[in-house]
Scaffold this motif. Sequence first.
Motif, PDB file in Angstrom:
ATOM      1  N   LYS A 244       1.021  -0.948   0.315  1.00 24.32           N
ATOM      2  CA  LYS A 244      -0.322   0.217  -0.270  1.00 24.32           C
ATOM      3  C   LYS A 244       0.729   1.337  -0.079  1.00 24.32           C
ATOM      4  CE  LYS A 244      -4.774  -1.408   2.538  1.00 24.32           C
ATOM      5  NZ  LYS A 244      -5.617  -1.436   3.364  1.00 24.32           N
ATOM      6  N   SER A 245       2.273   1.288   1.072  1.00 26.24           N
ATOM      7  CA  SER A 245       2.487   2.164   0.456  1.00 26.24           C
ATOM      8  C   SER A 245       3.434   2.581  -0.535  1.00 26.24           C
ATOM      9  CB  SER A 245       3.954   1.873   2.086  1.00 26.24           C
ATOM     10  OG  SER A 245       4.631   3.008   2.415  1.00 26.24           O
ATOM     11  N   MET A 246       3.662   1.536  -1.275  1.00 25.23           N
ATOM     12  CA  MET A 246       4.451   1.531  -1.933  1.00 25.23           C
ATOM     13  C   MET A 246       3.516   2.665  -3.475  1.00 25.23           C
ATOM     14  SD  MET A 246       8.067   1.256  -1.639  1.00 25.23           S
ATOM     15  CE  MET A 246       8.571   1.192  -3.202  1.00 25.23           C
ATOM     16  N   ARG A 247       2.535   1.811  -3.320  1.00 22.30           N
ATOM     17  CA  ARG A 247       1.038   2.049  -4.535  1.00 22.30           C
ATOM     18  C   ARG A 247       1.174   3.704  -4.077  1.00 22.30           C
ATOM     19  NH1 ARG A 247      -2.922  -2.397  -5.282  1.00 22.30           N
ATOM     20  NH2 ARG A 247      -0.820  -3.874  -6.633  1.00 22.30           N
ATOM     21  N   SER A 248       0.881   4.610  -3.117  1.00 20.68           N
ATOM     22  CA  SER A 248       0.453   5.515  -2.745  1.00 20.68           C
ATOM     23  C   SER A 248       1.991   6.329  -3.340  1.00 20.68           C
ATOM     24  CB  SER A 248       0.348   5.756  -1.519  1.00 20.68           C
ATOM     25  OG  SER A 248       1.396   5.827  -0.678  1.00 20.68           O
ATOM     26  N   ASN A 249       2.878   6.223  -2.720  1.00 20.16           N
ATOM     27  CA  ASN A 249       4.169   7.047  -4.007  1.00 20.16           C
ATOM     28  C   ASN A 249       4.000   7.356  -5.203  1.00 20.16           C
ATOM     29  OD1 ASN A 249       5.527   7.133  -1.237  1.00 20.16           O
ATOM     30  ND2 ASN A 249       6.278   4.783  -1.833  1.00 20.16           N
ATOM     31  N   LYS A 250       3.529   8.962  -5.279  1.00 19.68           N
ATOM     32  CA  LYS A 250       3.850   9.807  -6.769  1.00 19.68           C
ATOM     33  C   LYS A 250       4.917   9.946  -7.322  1.00 19.68           C
ATOM     34  CE  LYS A 250      -0.310  12.097  -6.011  1.00 19.68           C
ATOM     35  NZ  LYS A 250      -0.916  13.240  -5.313  1.00 19.68           N
ATOM     36  N   GLY A 251       4.576   9.597  -9.181  1.00 25.59           N
ATOM     37  CA  GLY A 251       5.968   9.730  -9.050  1.00 25.59           C
ATOM     38  C   GLY A 251       5.802  11.135  -9.557  1.00 25.59           C
ATOM     39  N   ARG A 252       5.057  12.163 -10.178  1.00 28.37           N
ATOM     40  CA  ARG A 252       4.447  13.948 -10.203  1.00 28.37           C
ATOM     41  C   ARG A 252       3.337  14.293  -9.492  1.00 28.37           C
ATOM     42  NH1 ARG A 252       1.494  14.471 -15.834  1.00 28.37           N
ATOM     43  NH2 ARG A 252       1.013  16.255 -15.359  1.00 28.37           N
ATOM     44  N   ASP A 253       2.855  15.423  -9.292  1.00 22.99           N
ATOM     45  CA  ASP A 253       1.957  16.255  -8.538  1.00 22.99           C
ATOM     46  C   ASP A 253       1.822  15.482  -7.507  1.00 22.99           C
ATOM     47  OD1 ASP A 253       1.252  17.028 -11.389  1.00 22.99           O
ATOM     48  OD2 ASP A 253      -0.408  15.380 -11.116  1.00 22.99           O
ATOM     49  N   THR A 254       3.662  15.942  -6.274  1.00 23.69           N
ATOM     50  CA  THR A 254       3.625  15.377  -5.556  1.00 23.69           C
ATOM     51  C   THR A 254       3.216  17.024  -4.382  1.00 23.69           C
ATOM     52  OG1 THR A 254       5.737  16.475  -5.027  1.00 23.69           O
ATOM     53  CG2 THR A 254       5.684  14.153  -5.241  1.00 23.69           C
ATOM     54  N   GLY A 255       2.789  16.844  -3.801  1.00 22.29           N
ATOM     55  CA  GLY A 255       2.492  17.928  -3.089  1.00 22.29           C
ATOM     56  C   GLY A 255       3.248  19.219  -2.911  1.00 22.29           C
ATOM     57  N   PRO A 256       4.448  19.152  -2.542  1.00 18.94           N
ATOM     58  CA  PRO A 256       6.356  20.103  -2.989  1.00 18.94           C
ATOM     59  C   PRO A 256       6.033  20.735  -4.488  1.00 18.94           C
ATOM     60  CG  PRO A 256       6.745  18.344  -1.669  1.00 18.94           C
ATOM     61  CD  PRO A 256       5.678  17.423  -2.071  1.00 18.94           C
ATOM     62  N   GLU A 257       5.668  19.944  -5.380  1.00 24.37           N
ATOM     63  CA  GLU A 257       6.142  19.879  -6.591  1.00 24.37           C
ATOM     64  C   GLU A 257       5.169  21.073  -6.553  1.00 24.37           C
ATOM     65  OE1 GLU A 257       5.606  17.171  -9.779  1.00 24.37           O
ATOM     66  OE2 GLU A 257       7.172  15.602  -8.509  1.00 24.37           O
ATOM     67  N   LEU A 258       3.330  20.632  -6.241  1.00 28.92           N
ATOM     68  CA  LEU A 258       2.093  21.531  -6.633  1.00 28.92           C
ATOM     69  C   LEU A 258       2.014  22.767  -5.954  1.00 28.92           C
ATOM     70  CD1 LEU A 258      -0.789  18.911  -5.969  1.00 28.92           C
ATOM     71  CD2 LEU A 258       0.542  19.813  -8.802  1.00 28.92           C
ATOM     72  N   ALA A 259       3.254  22.699  -5.149  1.00 31.89           N
ATOM     73  CA  ALA A 259       3.015  24.259  -4.303  1.00 31.89           C
ATOM     74  C   ALA A 259       4.275  24.858  -4.838  1.00 31.89           C
ATOM     75  CB  ALA A 259       3.586  24.379  -2.690  1.00 31.89           C
ATOM     76  N   VAL A 260       5.318  24.514  -5.600  1.00 34.86           N
ATOM     77  CA  VAL A 260       5.561  24.927  -6.558  1.00 34.86           C
ATOM     78  C   VAL A 260       5.786  26.080  -7.185  1.00 34.86           C
ATOM     79  CG1 VAL A 260       8.352  24.910  -7.270  1.00 34.86           C
ATOM     80  CG2 VAL A 260       8.184  24.049  -4.291  1.00 34.86           C
ATOM     81  N   ARG A 261       4.430  24.798  -8.000  1.00 36.32           N
ATOM     82  CA  ARG A 261       4.095  24.983 -10.014  1.00 36.32           C
ATOM     83  C   ARG A 261       3.002  26.062  -9.822  1.00 36.32           C
ATOM     84  NH1 ARG A 261       3.453  19.200 -10.859  1.00 36.32           N
ATOM     85  NH2 ARG A 261       0.498  19.870 -11.923  1.00 36.32           N
ATOM     86  N   ARG A 262       2.993  25.783  -8.063  1.00 34.70           N
ATOM     87  CA  ARG A 262       1.403  27.030  -8.081  1.00 34.70           C
ATOM     88  C   ARG A 262       2.131  28.543  -7.800  1.00 34.70           C
ATOM     89  NH1 ARG A 262      -2.099  23.444  -5.542  1.00 34.70           N
ATOM     90  NH2 ARG A 262      -0.934  23.223  -3.273  1.00 34.70           N
ATOM     91  N   LEU A 263       3.024  28.699  -7.385  1.00 29.93           N
ATOM     92  CA  LEU A 263       3.940  29.741  -7.214  1.00 29.93           C
ATOM     93  C   LEU A 263       4.287  30.368  -8.412  1.00 29.93           C
ATOM     94  CD1 LEU A 263       5.892  28.885  -3.669  1.00 29.93           C
ATOM     95  CD2 LEU A 263       3.639  30.895  -3.812  1.00 29.93           C
ATOM     96  N   VAL A 264       5.384  29.446  -9.721  1.00 31.45           N
ATOM     97  CA  VAL A 264       5.687  30.083 -10.530  1.00 31.45           C
ATOM     98  C   VAL A 264       4.695  30.083 -11.366  1.00 31.45           C
ATOM     99  CG1 VAL A 264       6.848  29.376 -12.324  1.00 31.45           C
ATOM    100  CG2 VAL A 264       8.503  27.936 -10.047  1.00 31.45           C
ATOM    101  N   HIS A 265       3.541  29.665 -11.420  1.00 40.21           N
ATOM    102  CA  HIS A 265       2.526  30.361 -12.402  1.00 40.21           C
ATOM    103  C   HIS A 265       2.101  31.335 -12.083  1.00 40.21           C
ATOM    104  CE1 HIS A 265      -1.685  29.343 -14.437  1.00 40.21           C
ATOM    105  NE2 HIS A 265      -1.218  29.060 -15.392  1.00 40.21           N
ATOM    106  N   ALA A 266       1.823  31.628 -10.581  1.00 40.53           N
ATOM    107  CA  ALA A 266       1.369  32.898 -10.441  1.00 40.53           C
ATOM    108  C   ALA A 266       2.665  34.326 -10.293  1.00 40.53           C
ATOM    109  CB  ALA A 266       1.366  33.012  -8.211  1.00 40.53           C
ATOM    110  N   ALA A 267       3.389  33.985 -10.343  1.00 35.94           N
ATOM    111  CA  ALA A 267       5.006  34.913 -10.918  1.00 35.94           C
ATOM    112  C   ALA A 267       4.354  35.007 -12.318  1.00 35.94           C
ATOM    113  CB  ALA A 267       5.795  34.475 -10.663  1.00 35.94           C
ATOM    114  N   GLY A 268       3.740  35.330 -13.482  1.00 35.42           N
ATOM    115  CA  GLY A 268       3.379  34.986 -14.881  1.00 35.42           C
ATOM    116  C   GLY A 268       4.306  34.035 -15.845  1.00 35.42           C
ATOM    117  N   LEU A 269       5.105  32.614 -15.104  1.00 31.22           N
ATOM    118  CA  LEU A 269       5.885  32.177 -15.853  1.00 31.22           C
ATOM    119  C   LEU A 269       5.255  31.131 -16.423  1.00 31.22           C
ATOM    120  CD1 LEU A 269       9.260  31.689 -14.179  1.00 31.22           C
ATOM    121  CD2 LEU A 269       8.682  33.386 -16.043  1.00 31.22           C
ATOM    122  N   ARG A 270       5.128  30.287 -17.493  1.00 33.62           N
ATOM    123  CA  ARG A 270       4.353  28.737 -17.604  1.00 33.62           C
ATOM    124  C   ARG A 270       5.634  27.844 -18.092  1.00 33.62           C
ATOM    125  NH1 ARG A 270       1.652  31.442 -15.443  1.00 33.62           N
ATOM    126  NH2 ARG A 270      -0.286  32.905 -16.441  1.00 33.62           N
TER     127      ARG A 270
END
Length: 144
Positions: free
Chosen positions: A16-42
Amino acid sequence: MAVPRPTGALNEGVRKSMRSNKGRDTGPELAVRRLVHAAGLRYRVSARPVPTLRRTADLVFTRRRVAVFIDGCFWHGCPEHHTRARTNAAYWSEKVETNRSRDADTDRRLTEAGWTVLRFWEHEEPTEVAGRIVEAVRETDGAA
């Protein structure tokens, strides 16, 4: 000498633990992406900076040739937070070392291809990470 790979999870909890590990869209990634997007970068998400190289970056700024990786502390052997696995320690130790070697190879190959490579740990403050990304992308644009 290669360490033999286990044929399956040792128990249902591990499975179960191994299946729950994501390869993308992790919490840290999403937080950084939101901030970079808010800064106007695509950017592109979970993309190969160099199509012929089987390596995927978390954020890719194709025109600016900037590739961003946000590495997990366990999977990439963070010097501050990596913990040794209690079960099957030899396998996991080799796995992490292989990941670190591949990361170094990826950095080298992308740099040789003219890319700026940025690597961050998942525990780093998202605001600081996003700020460094924005700065690097804008520097490659010639606008500071």
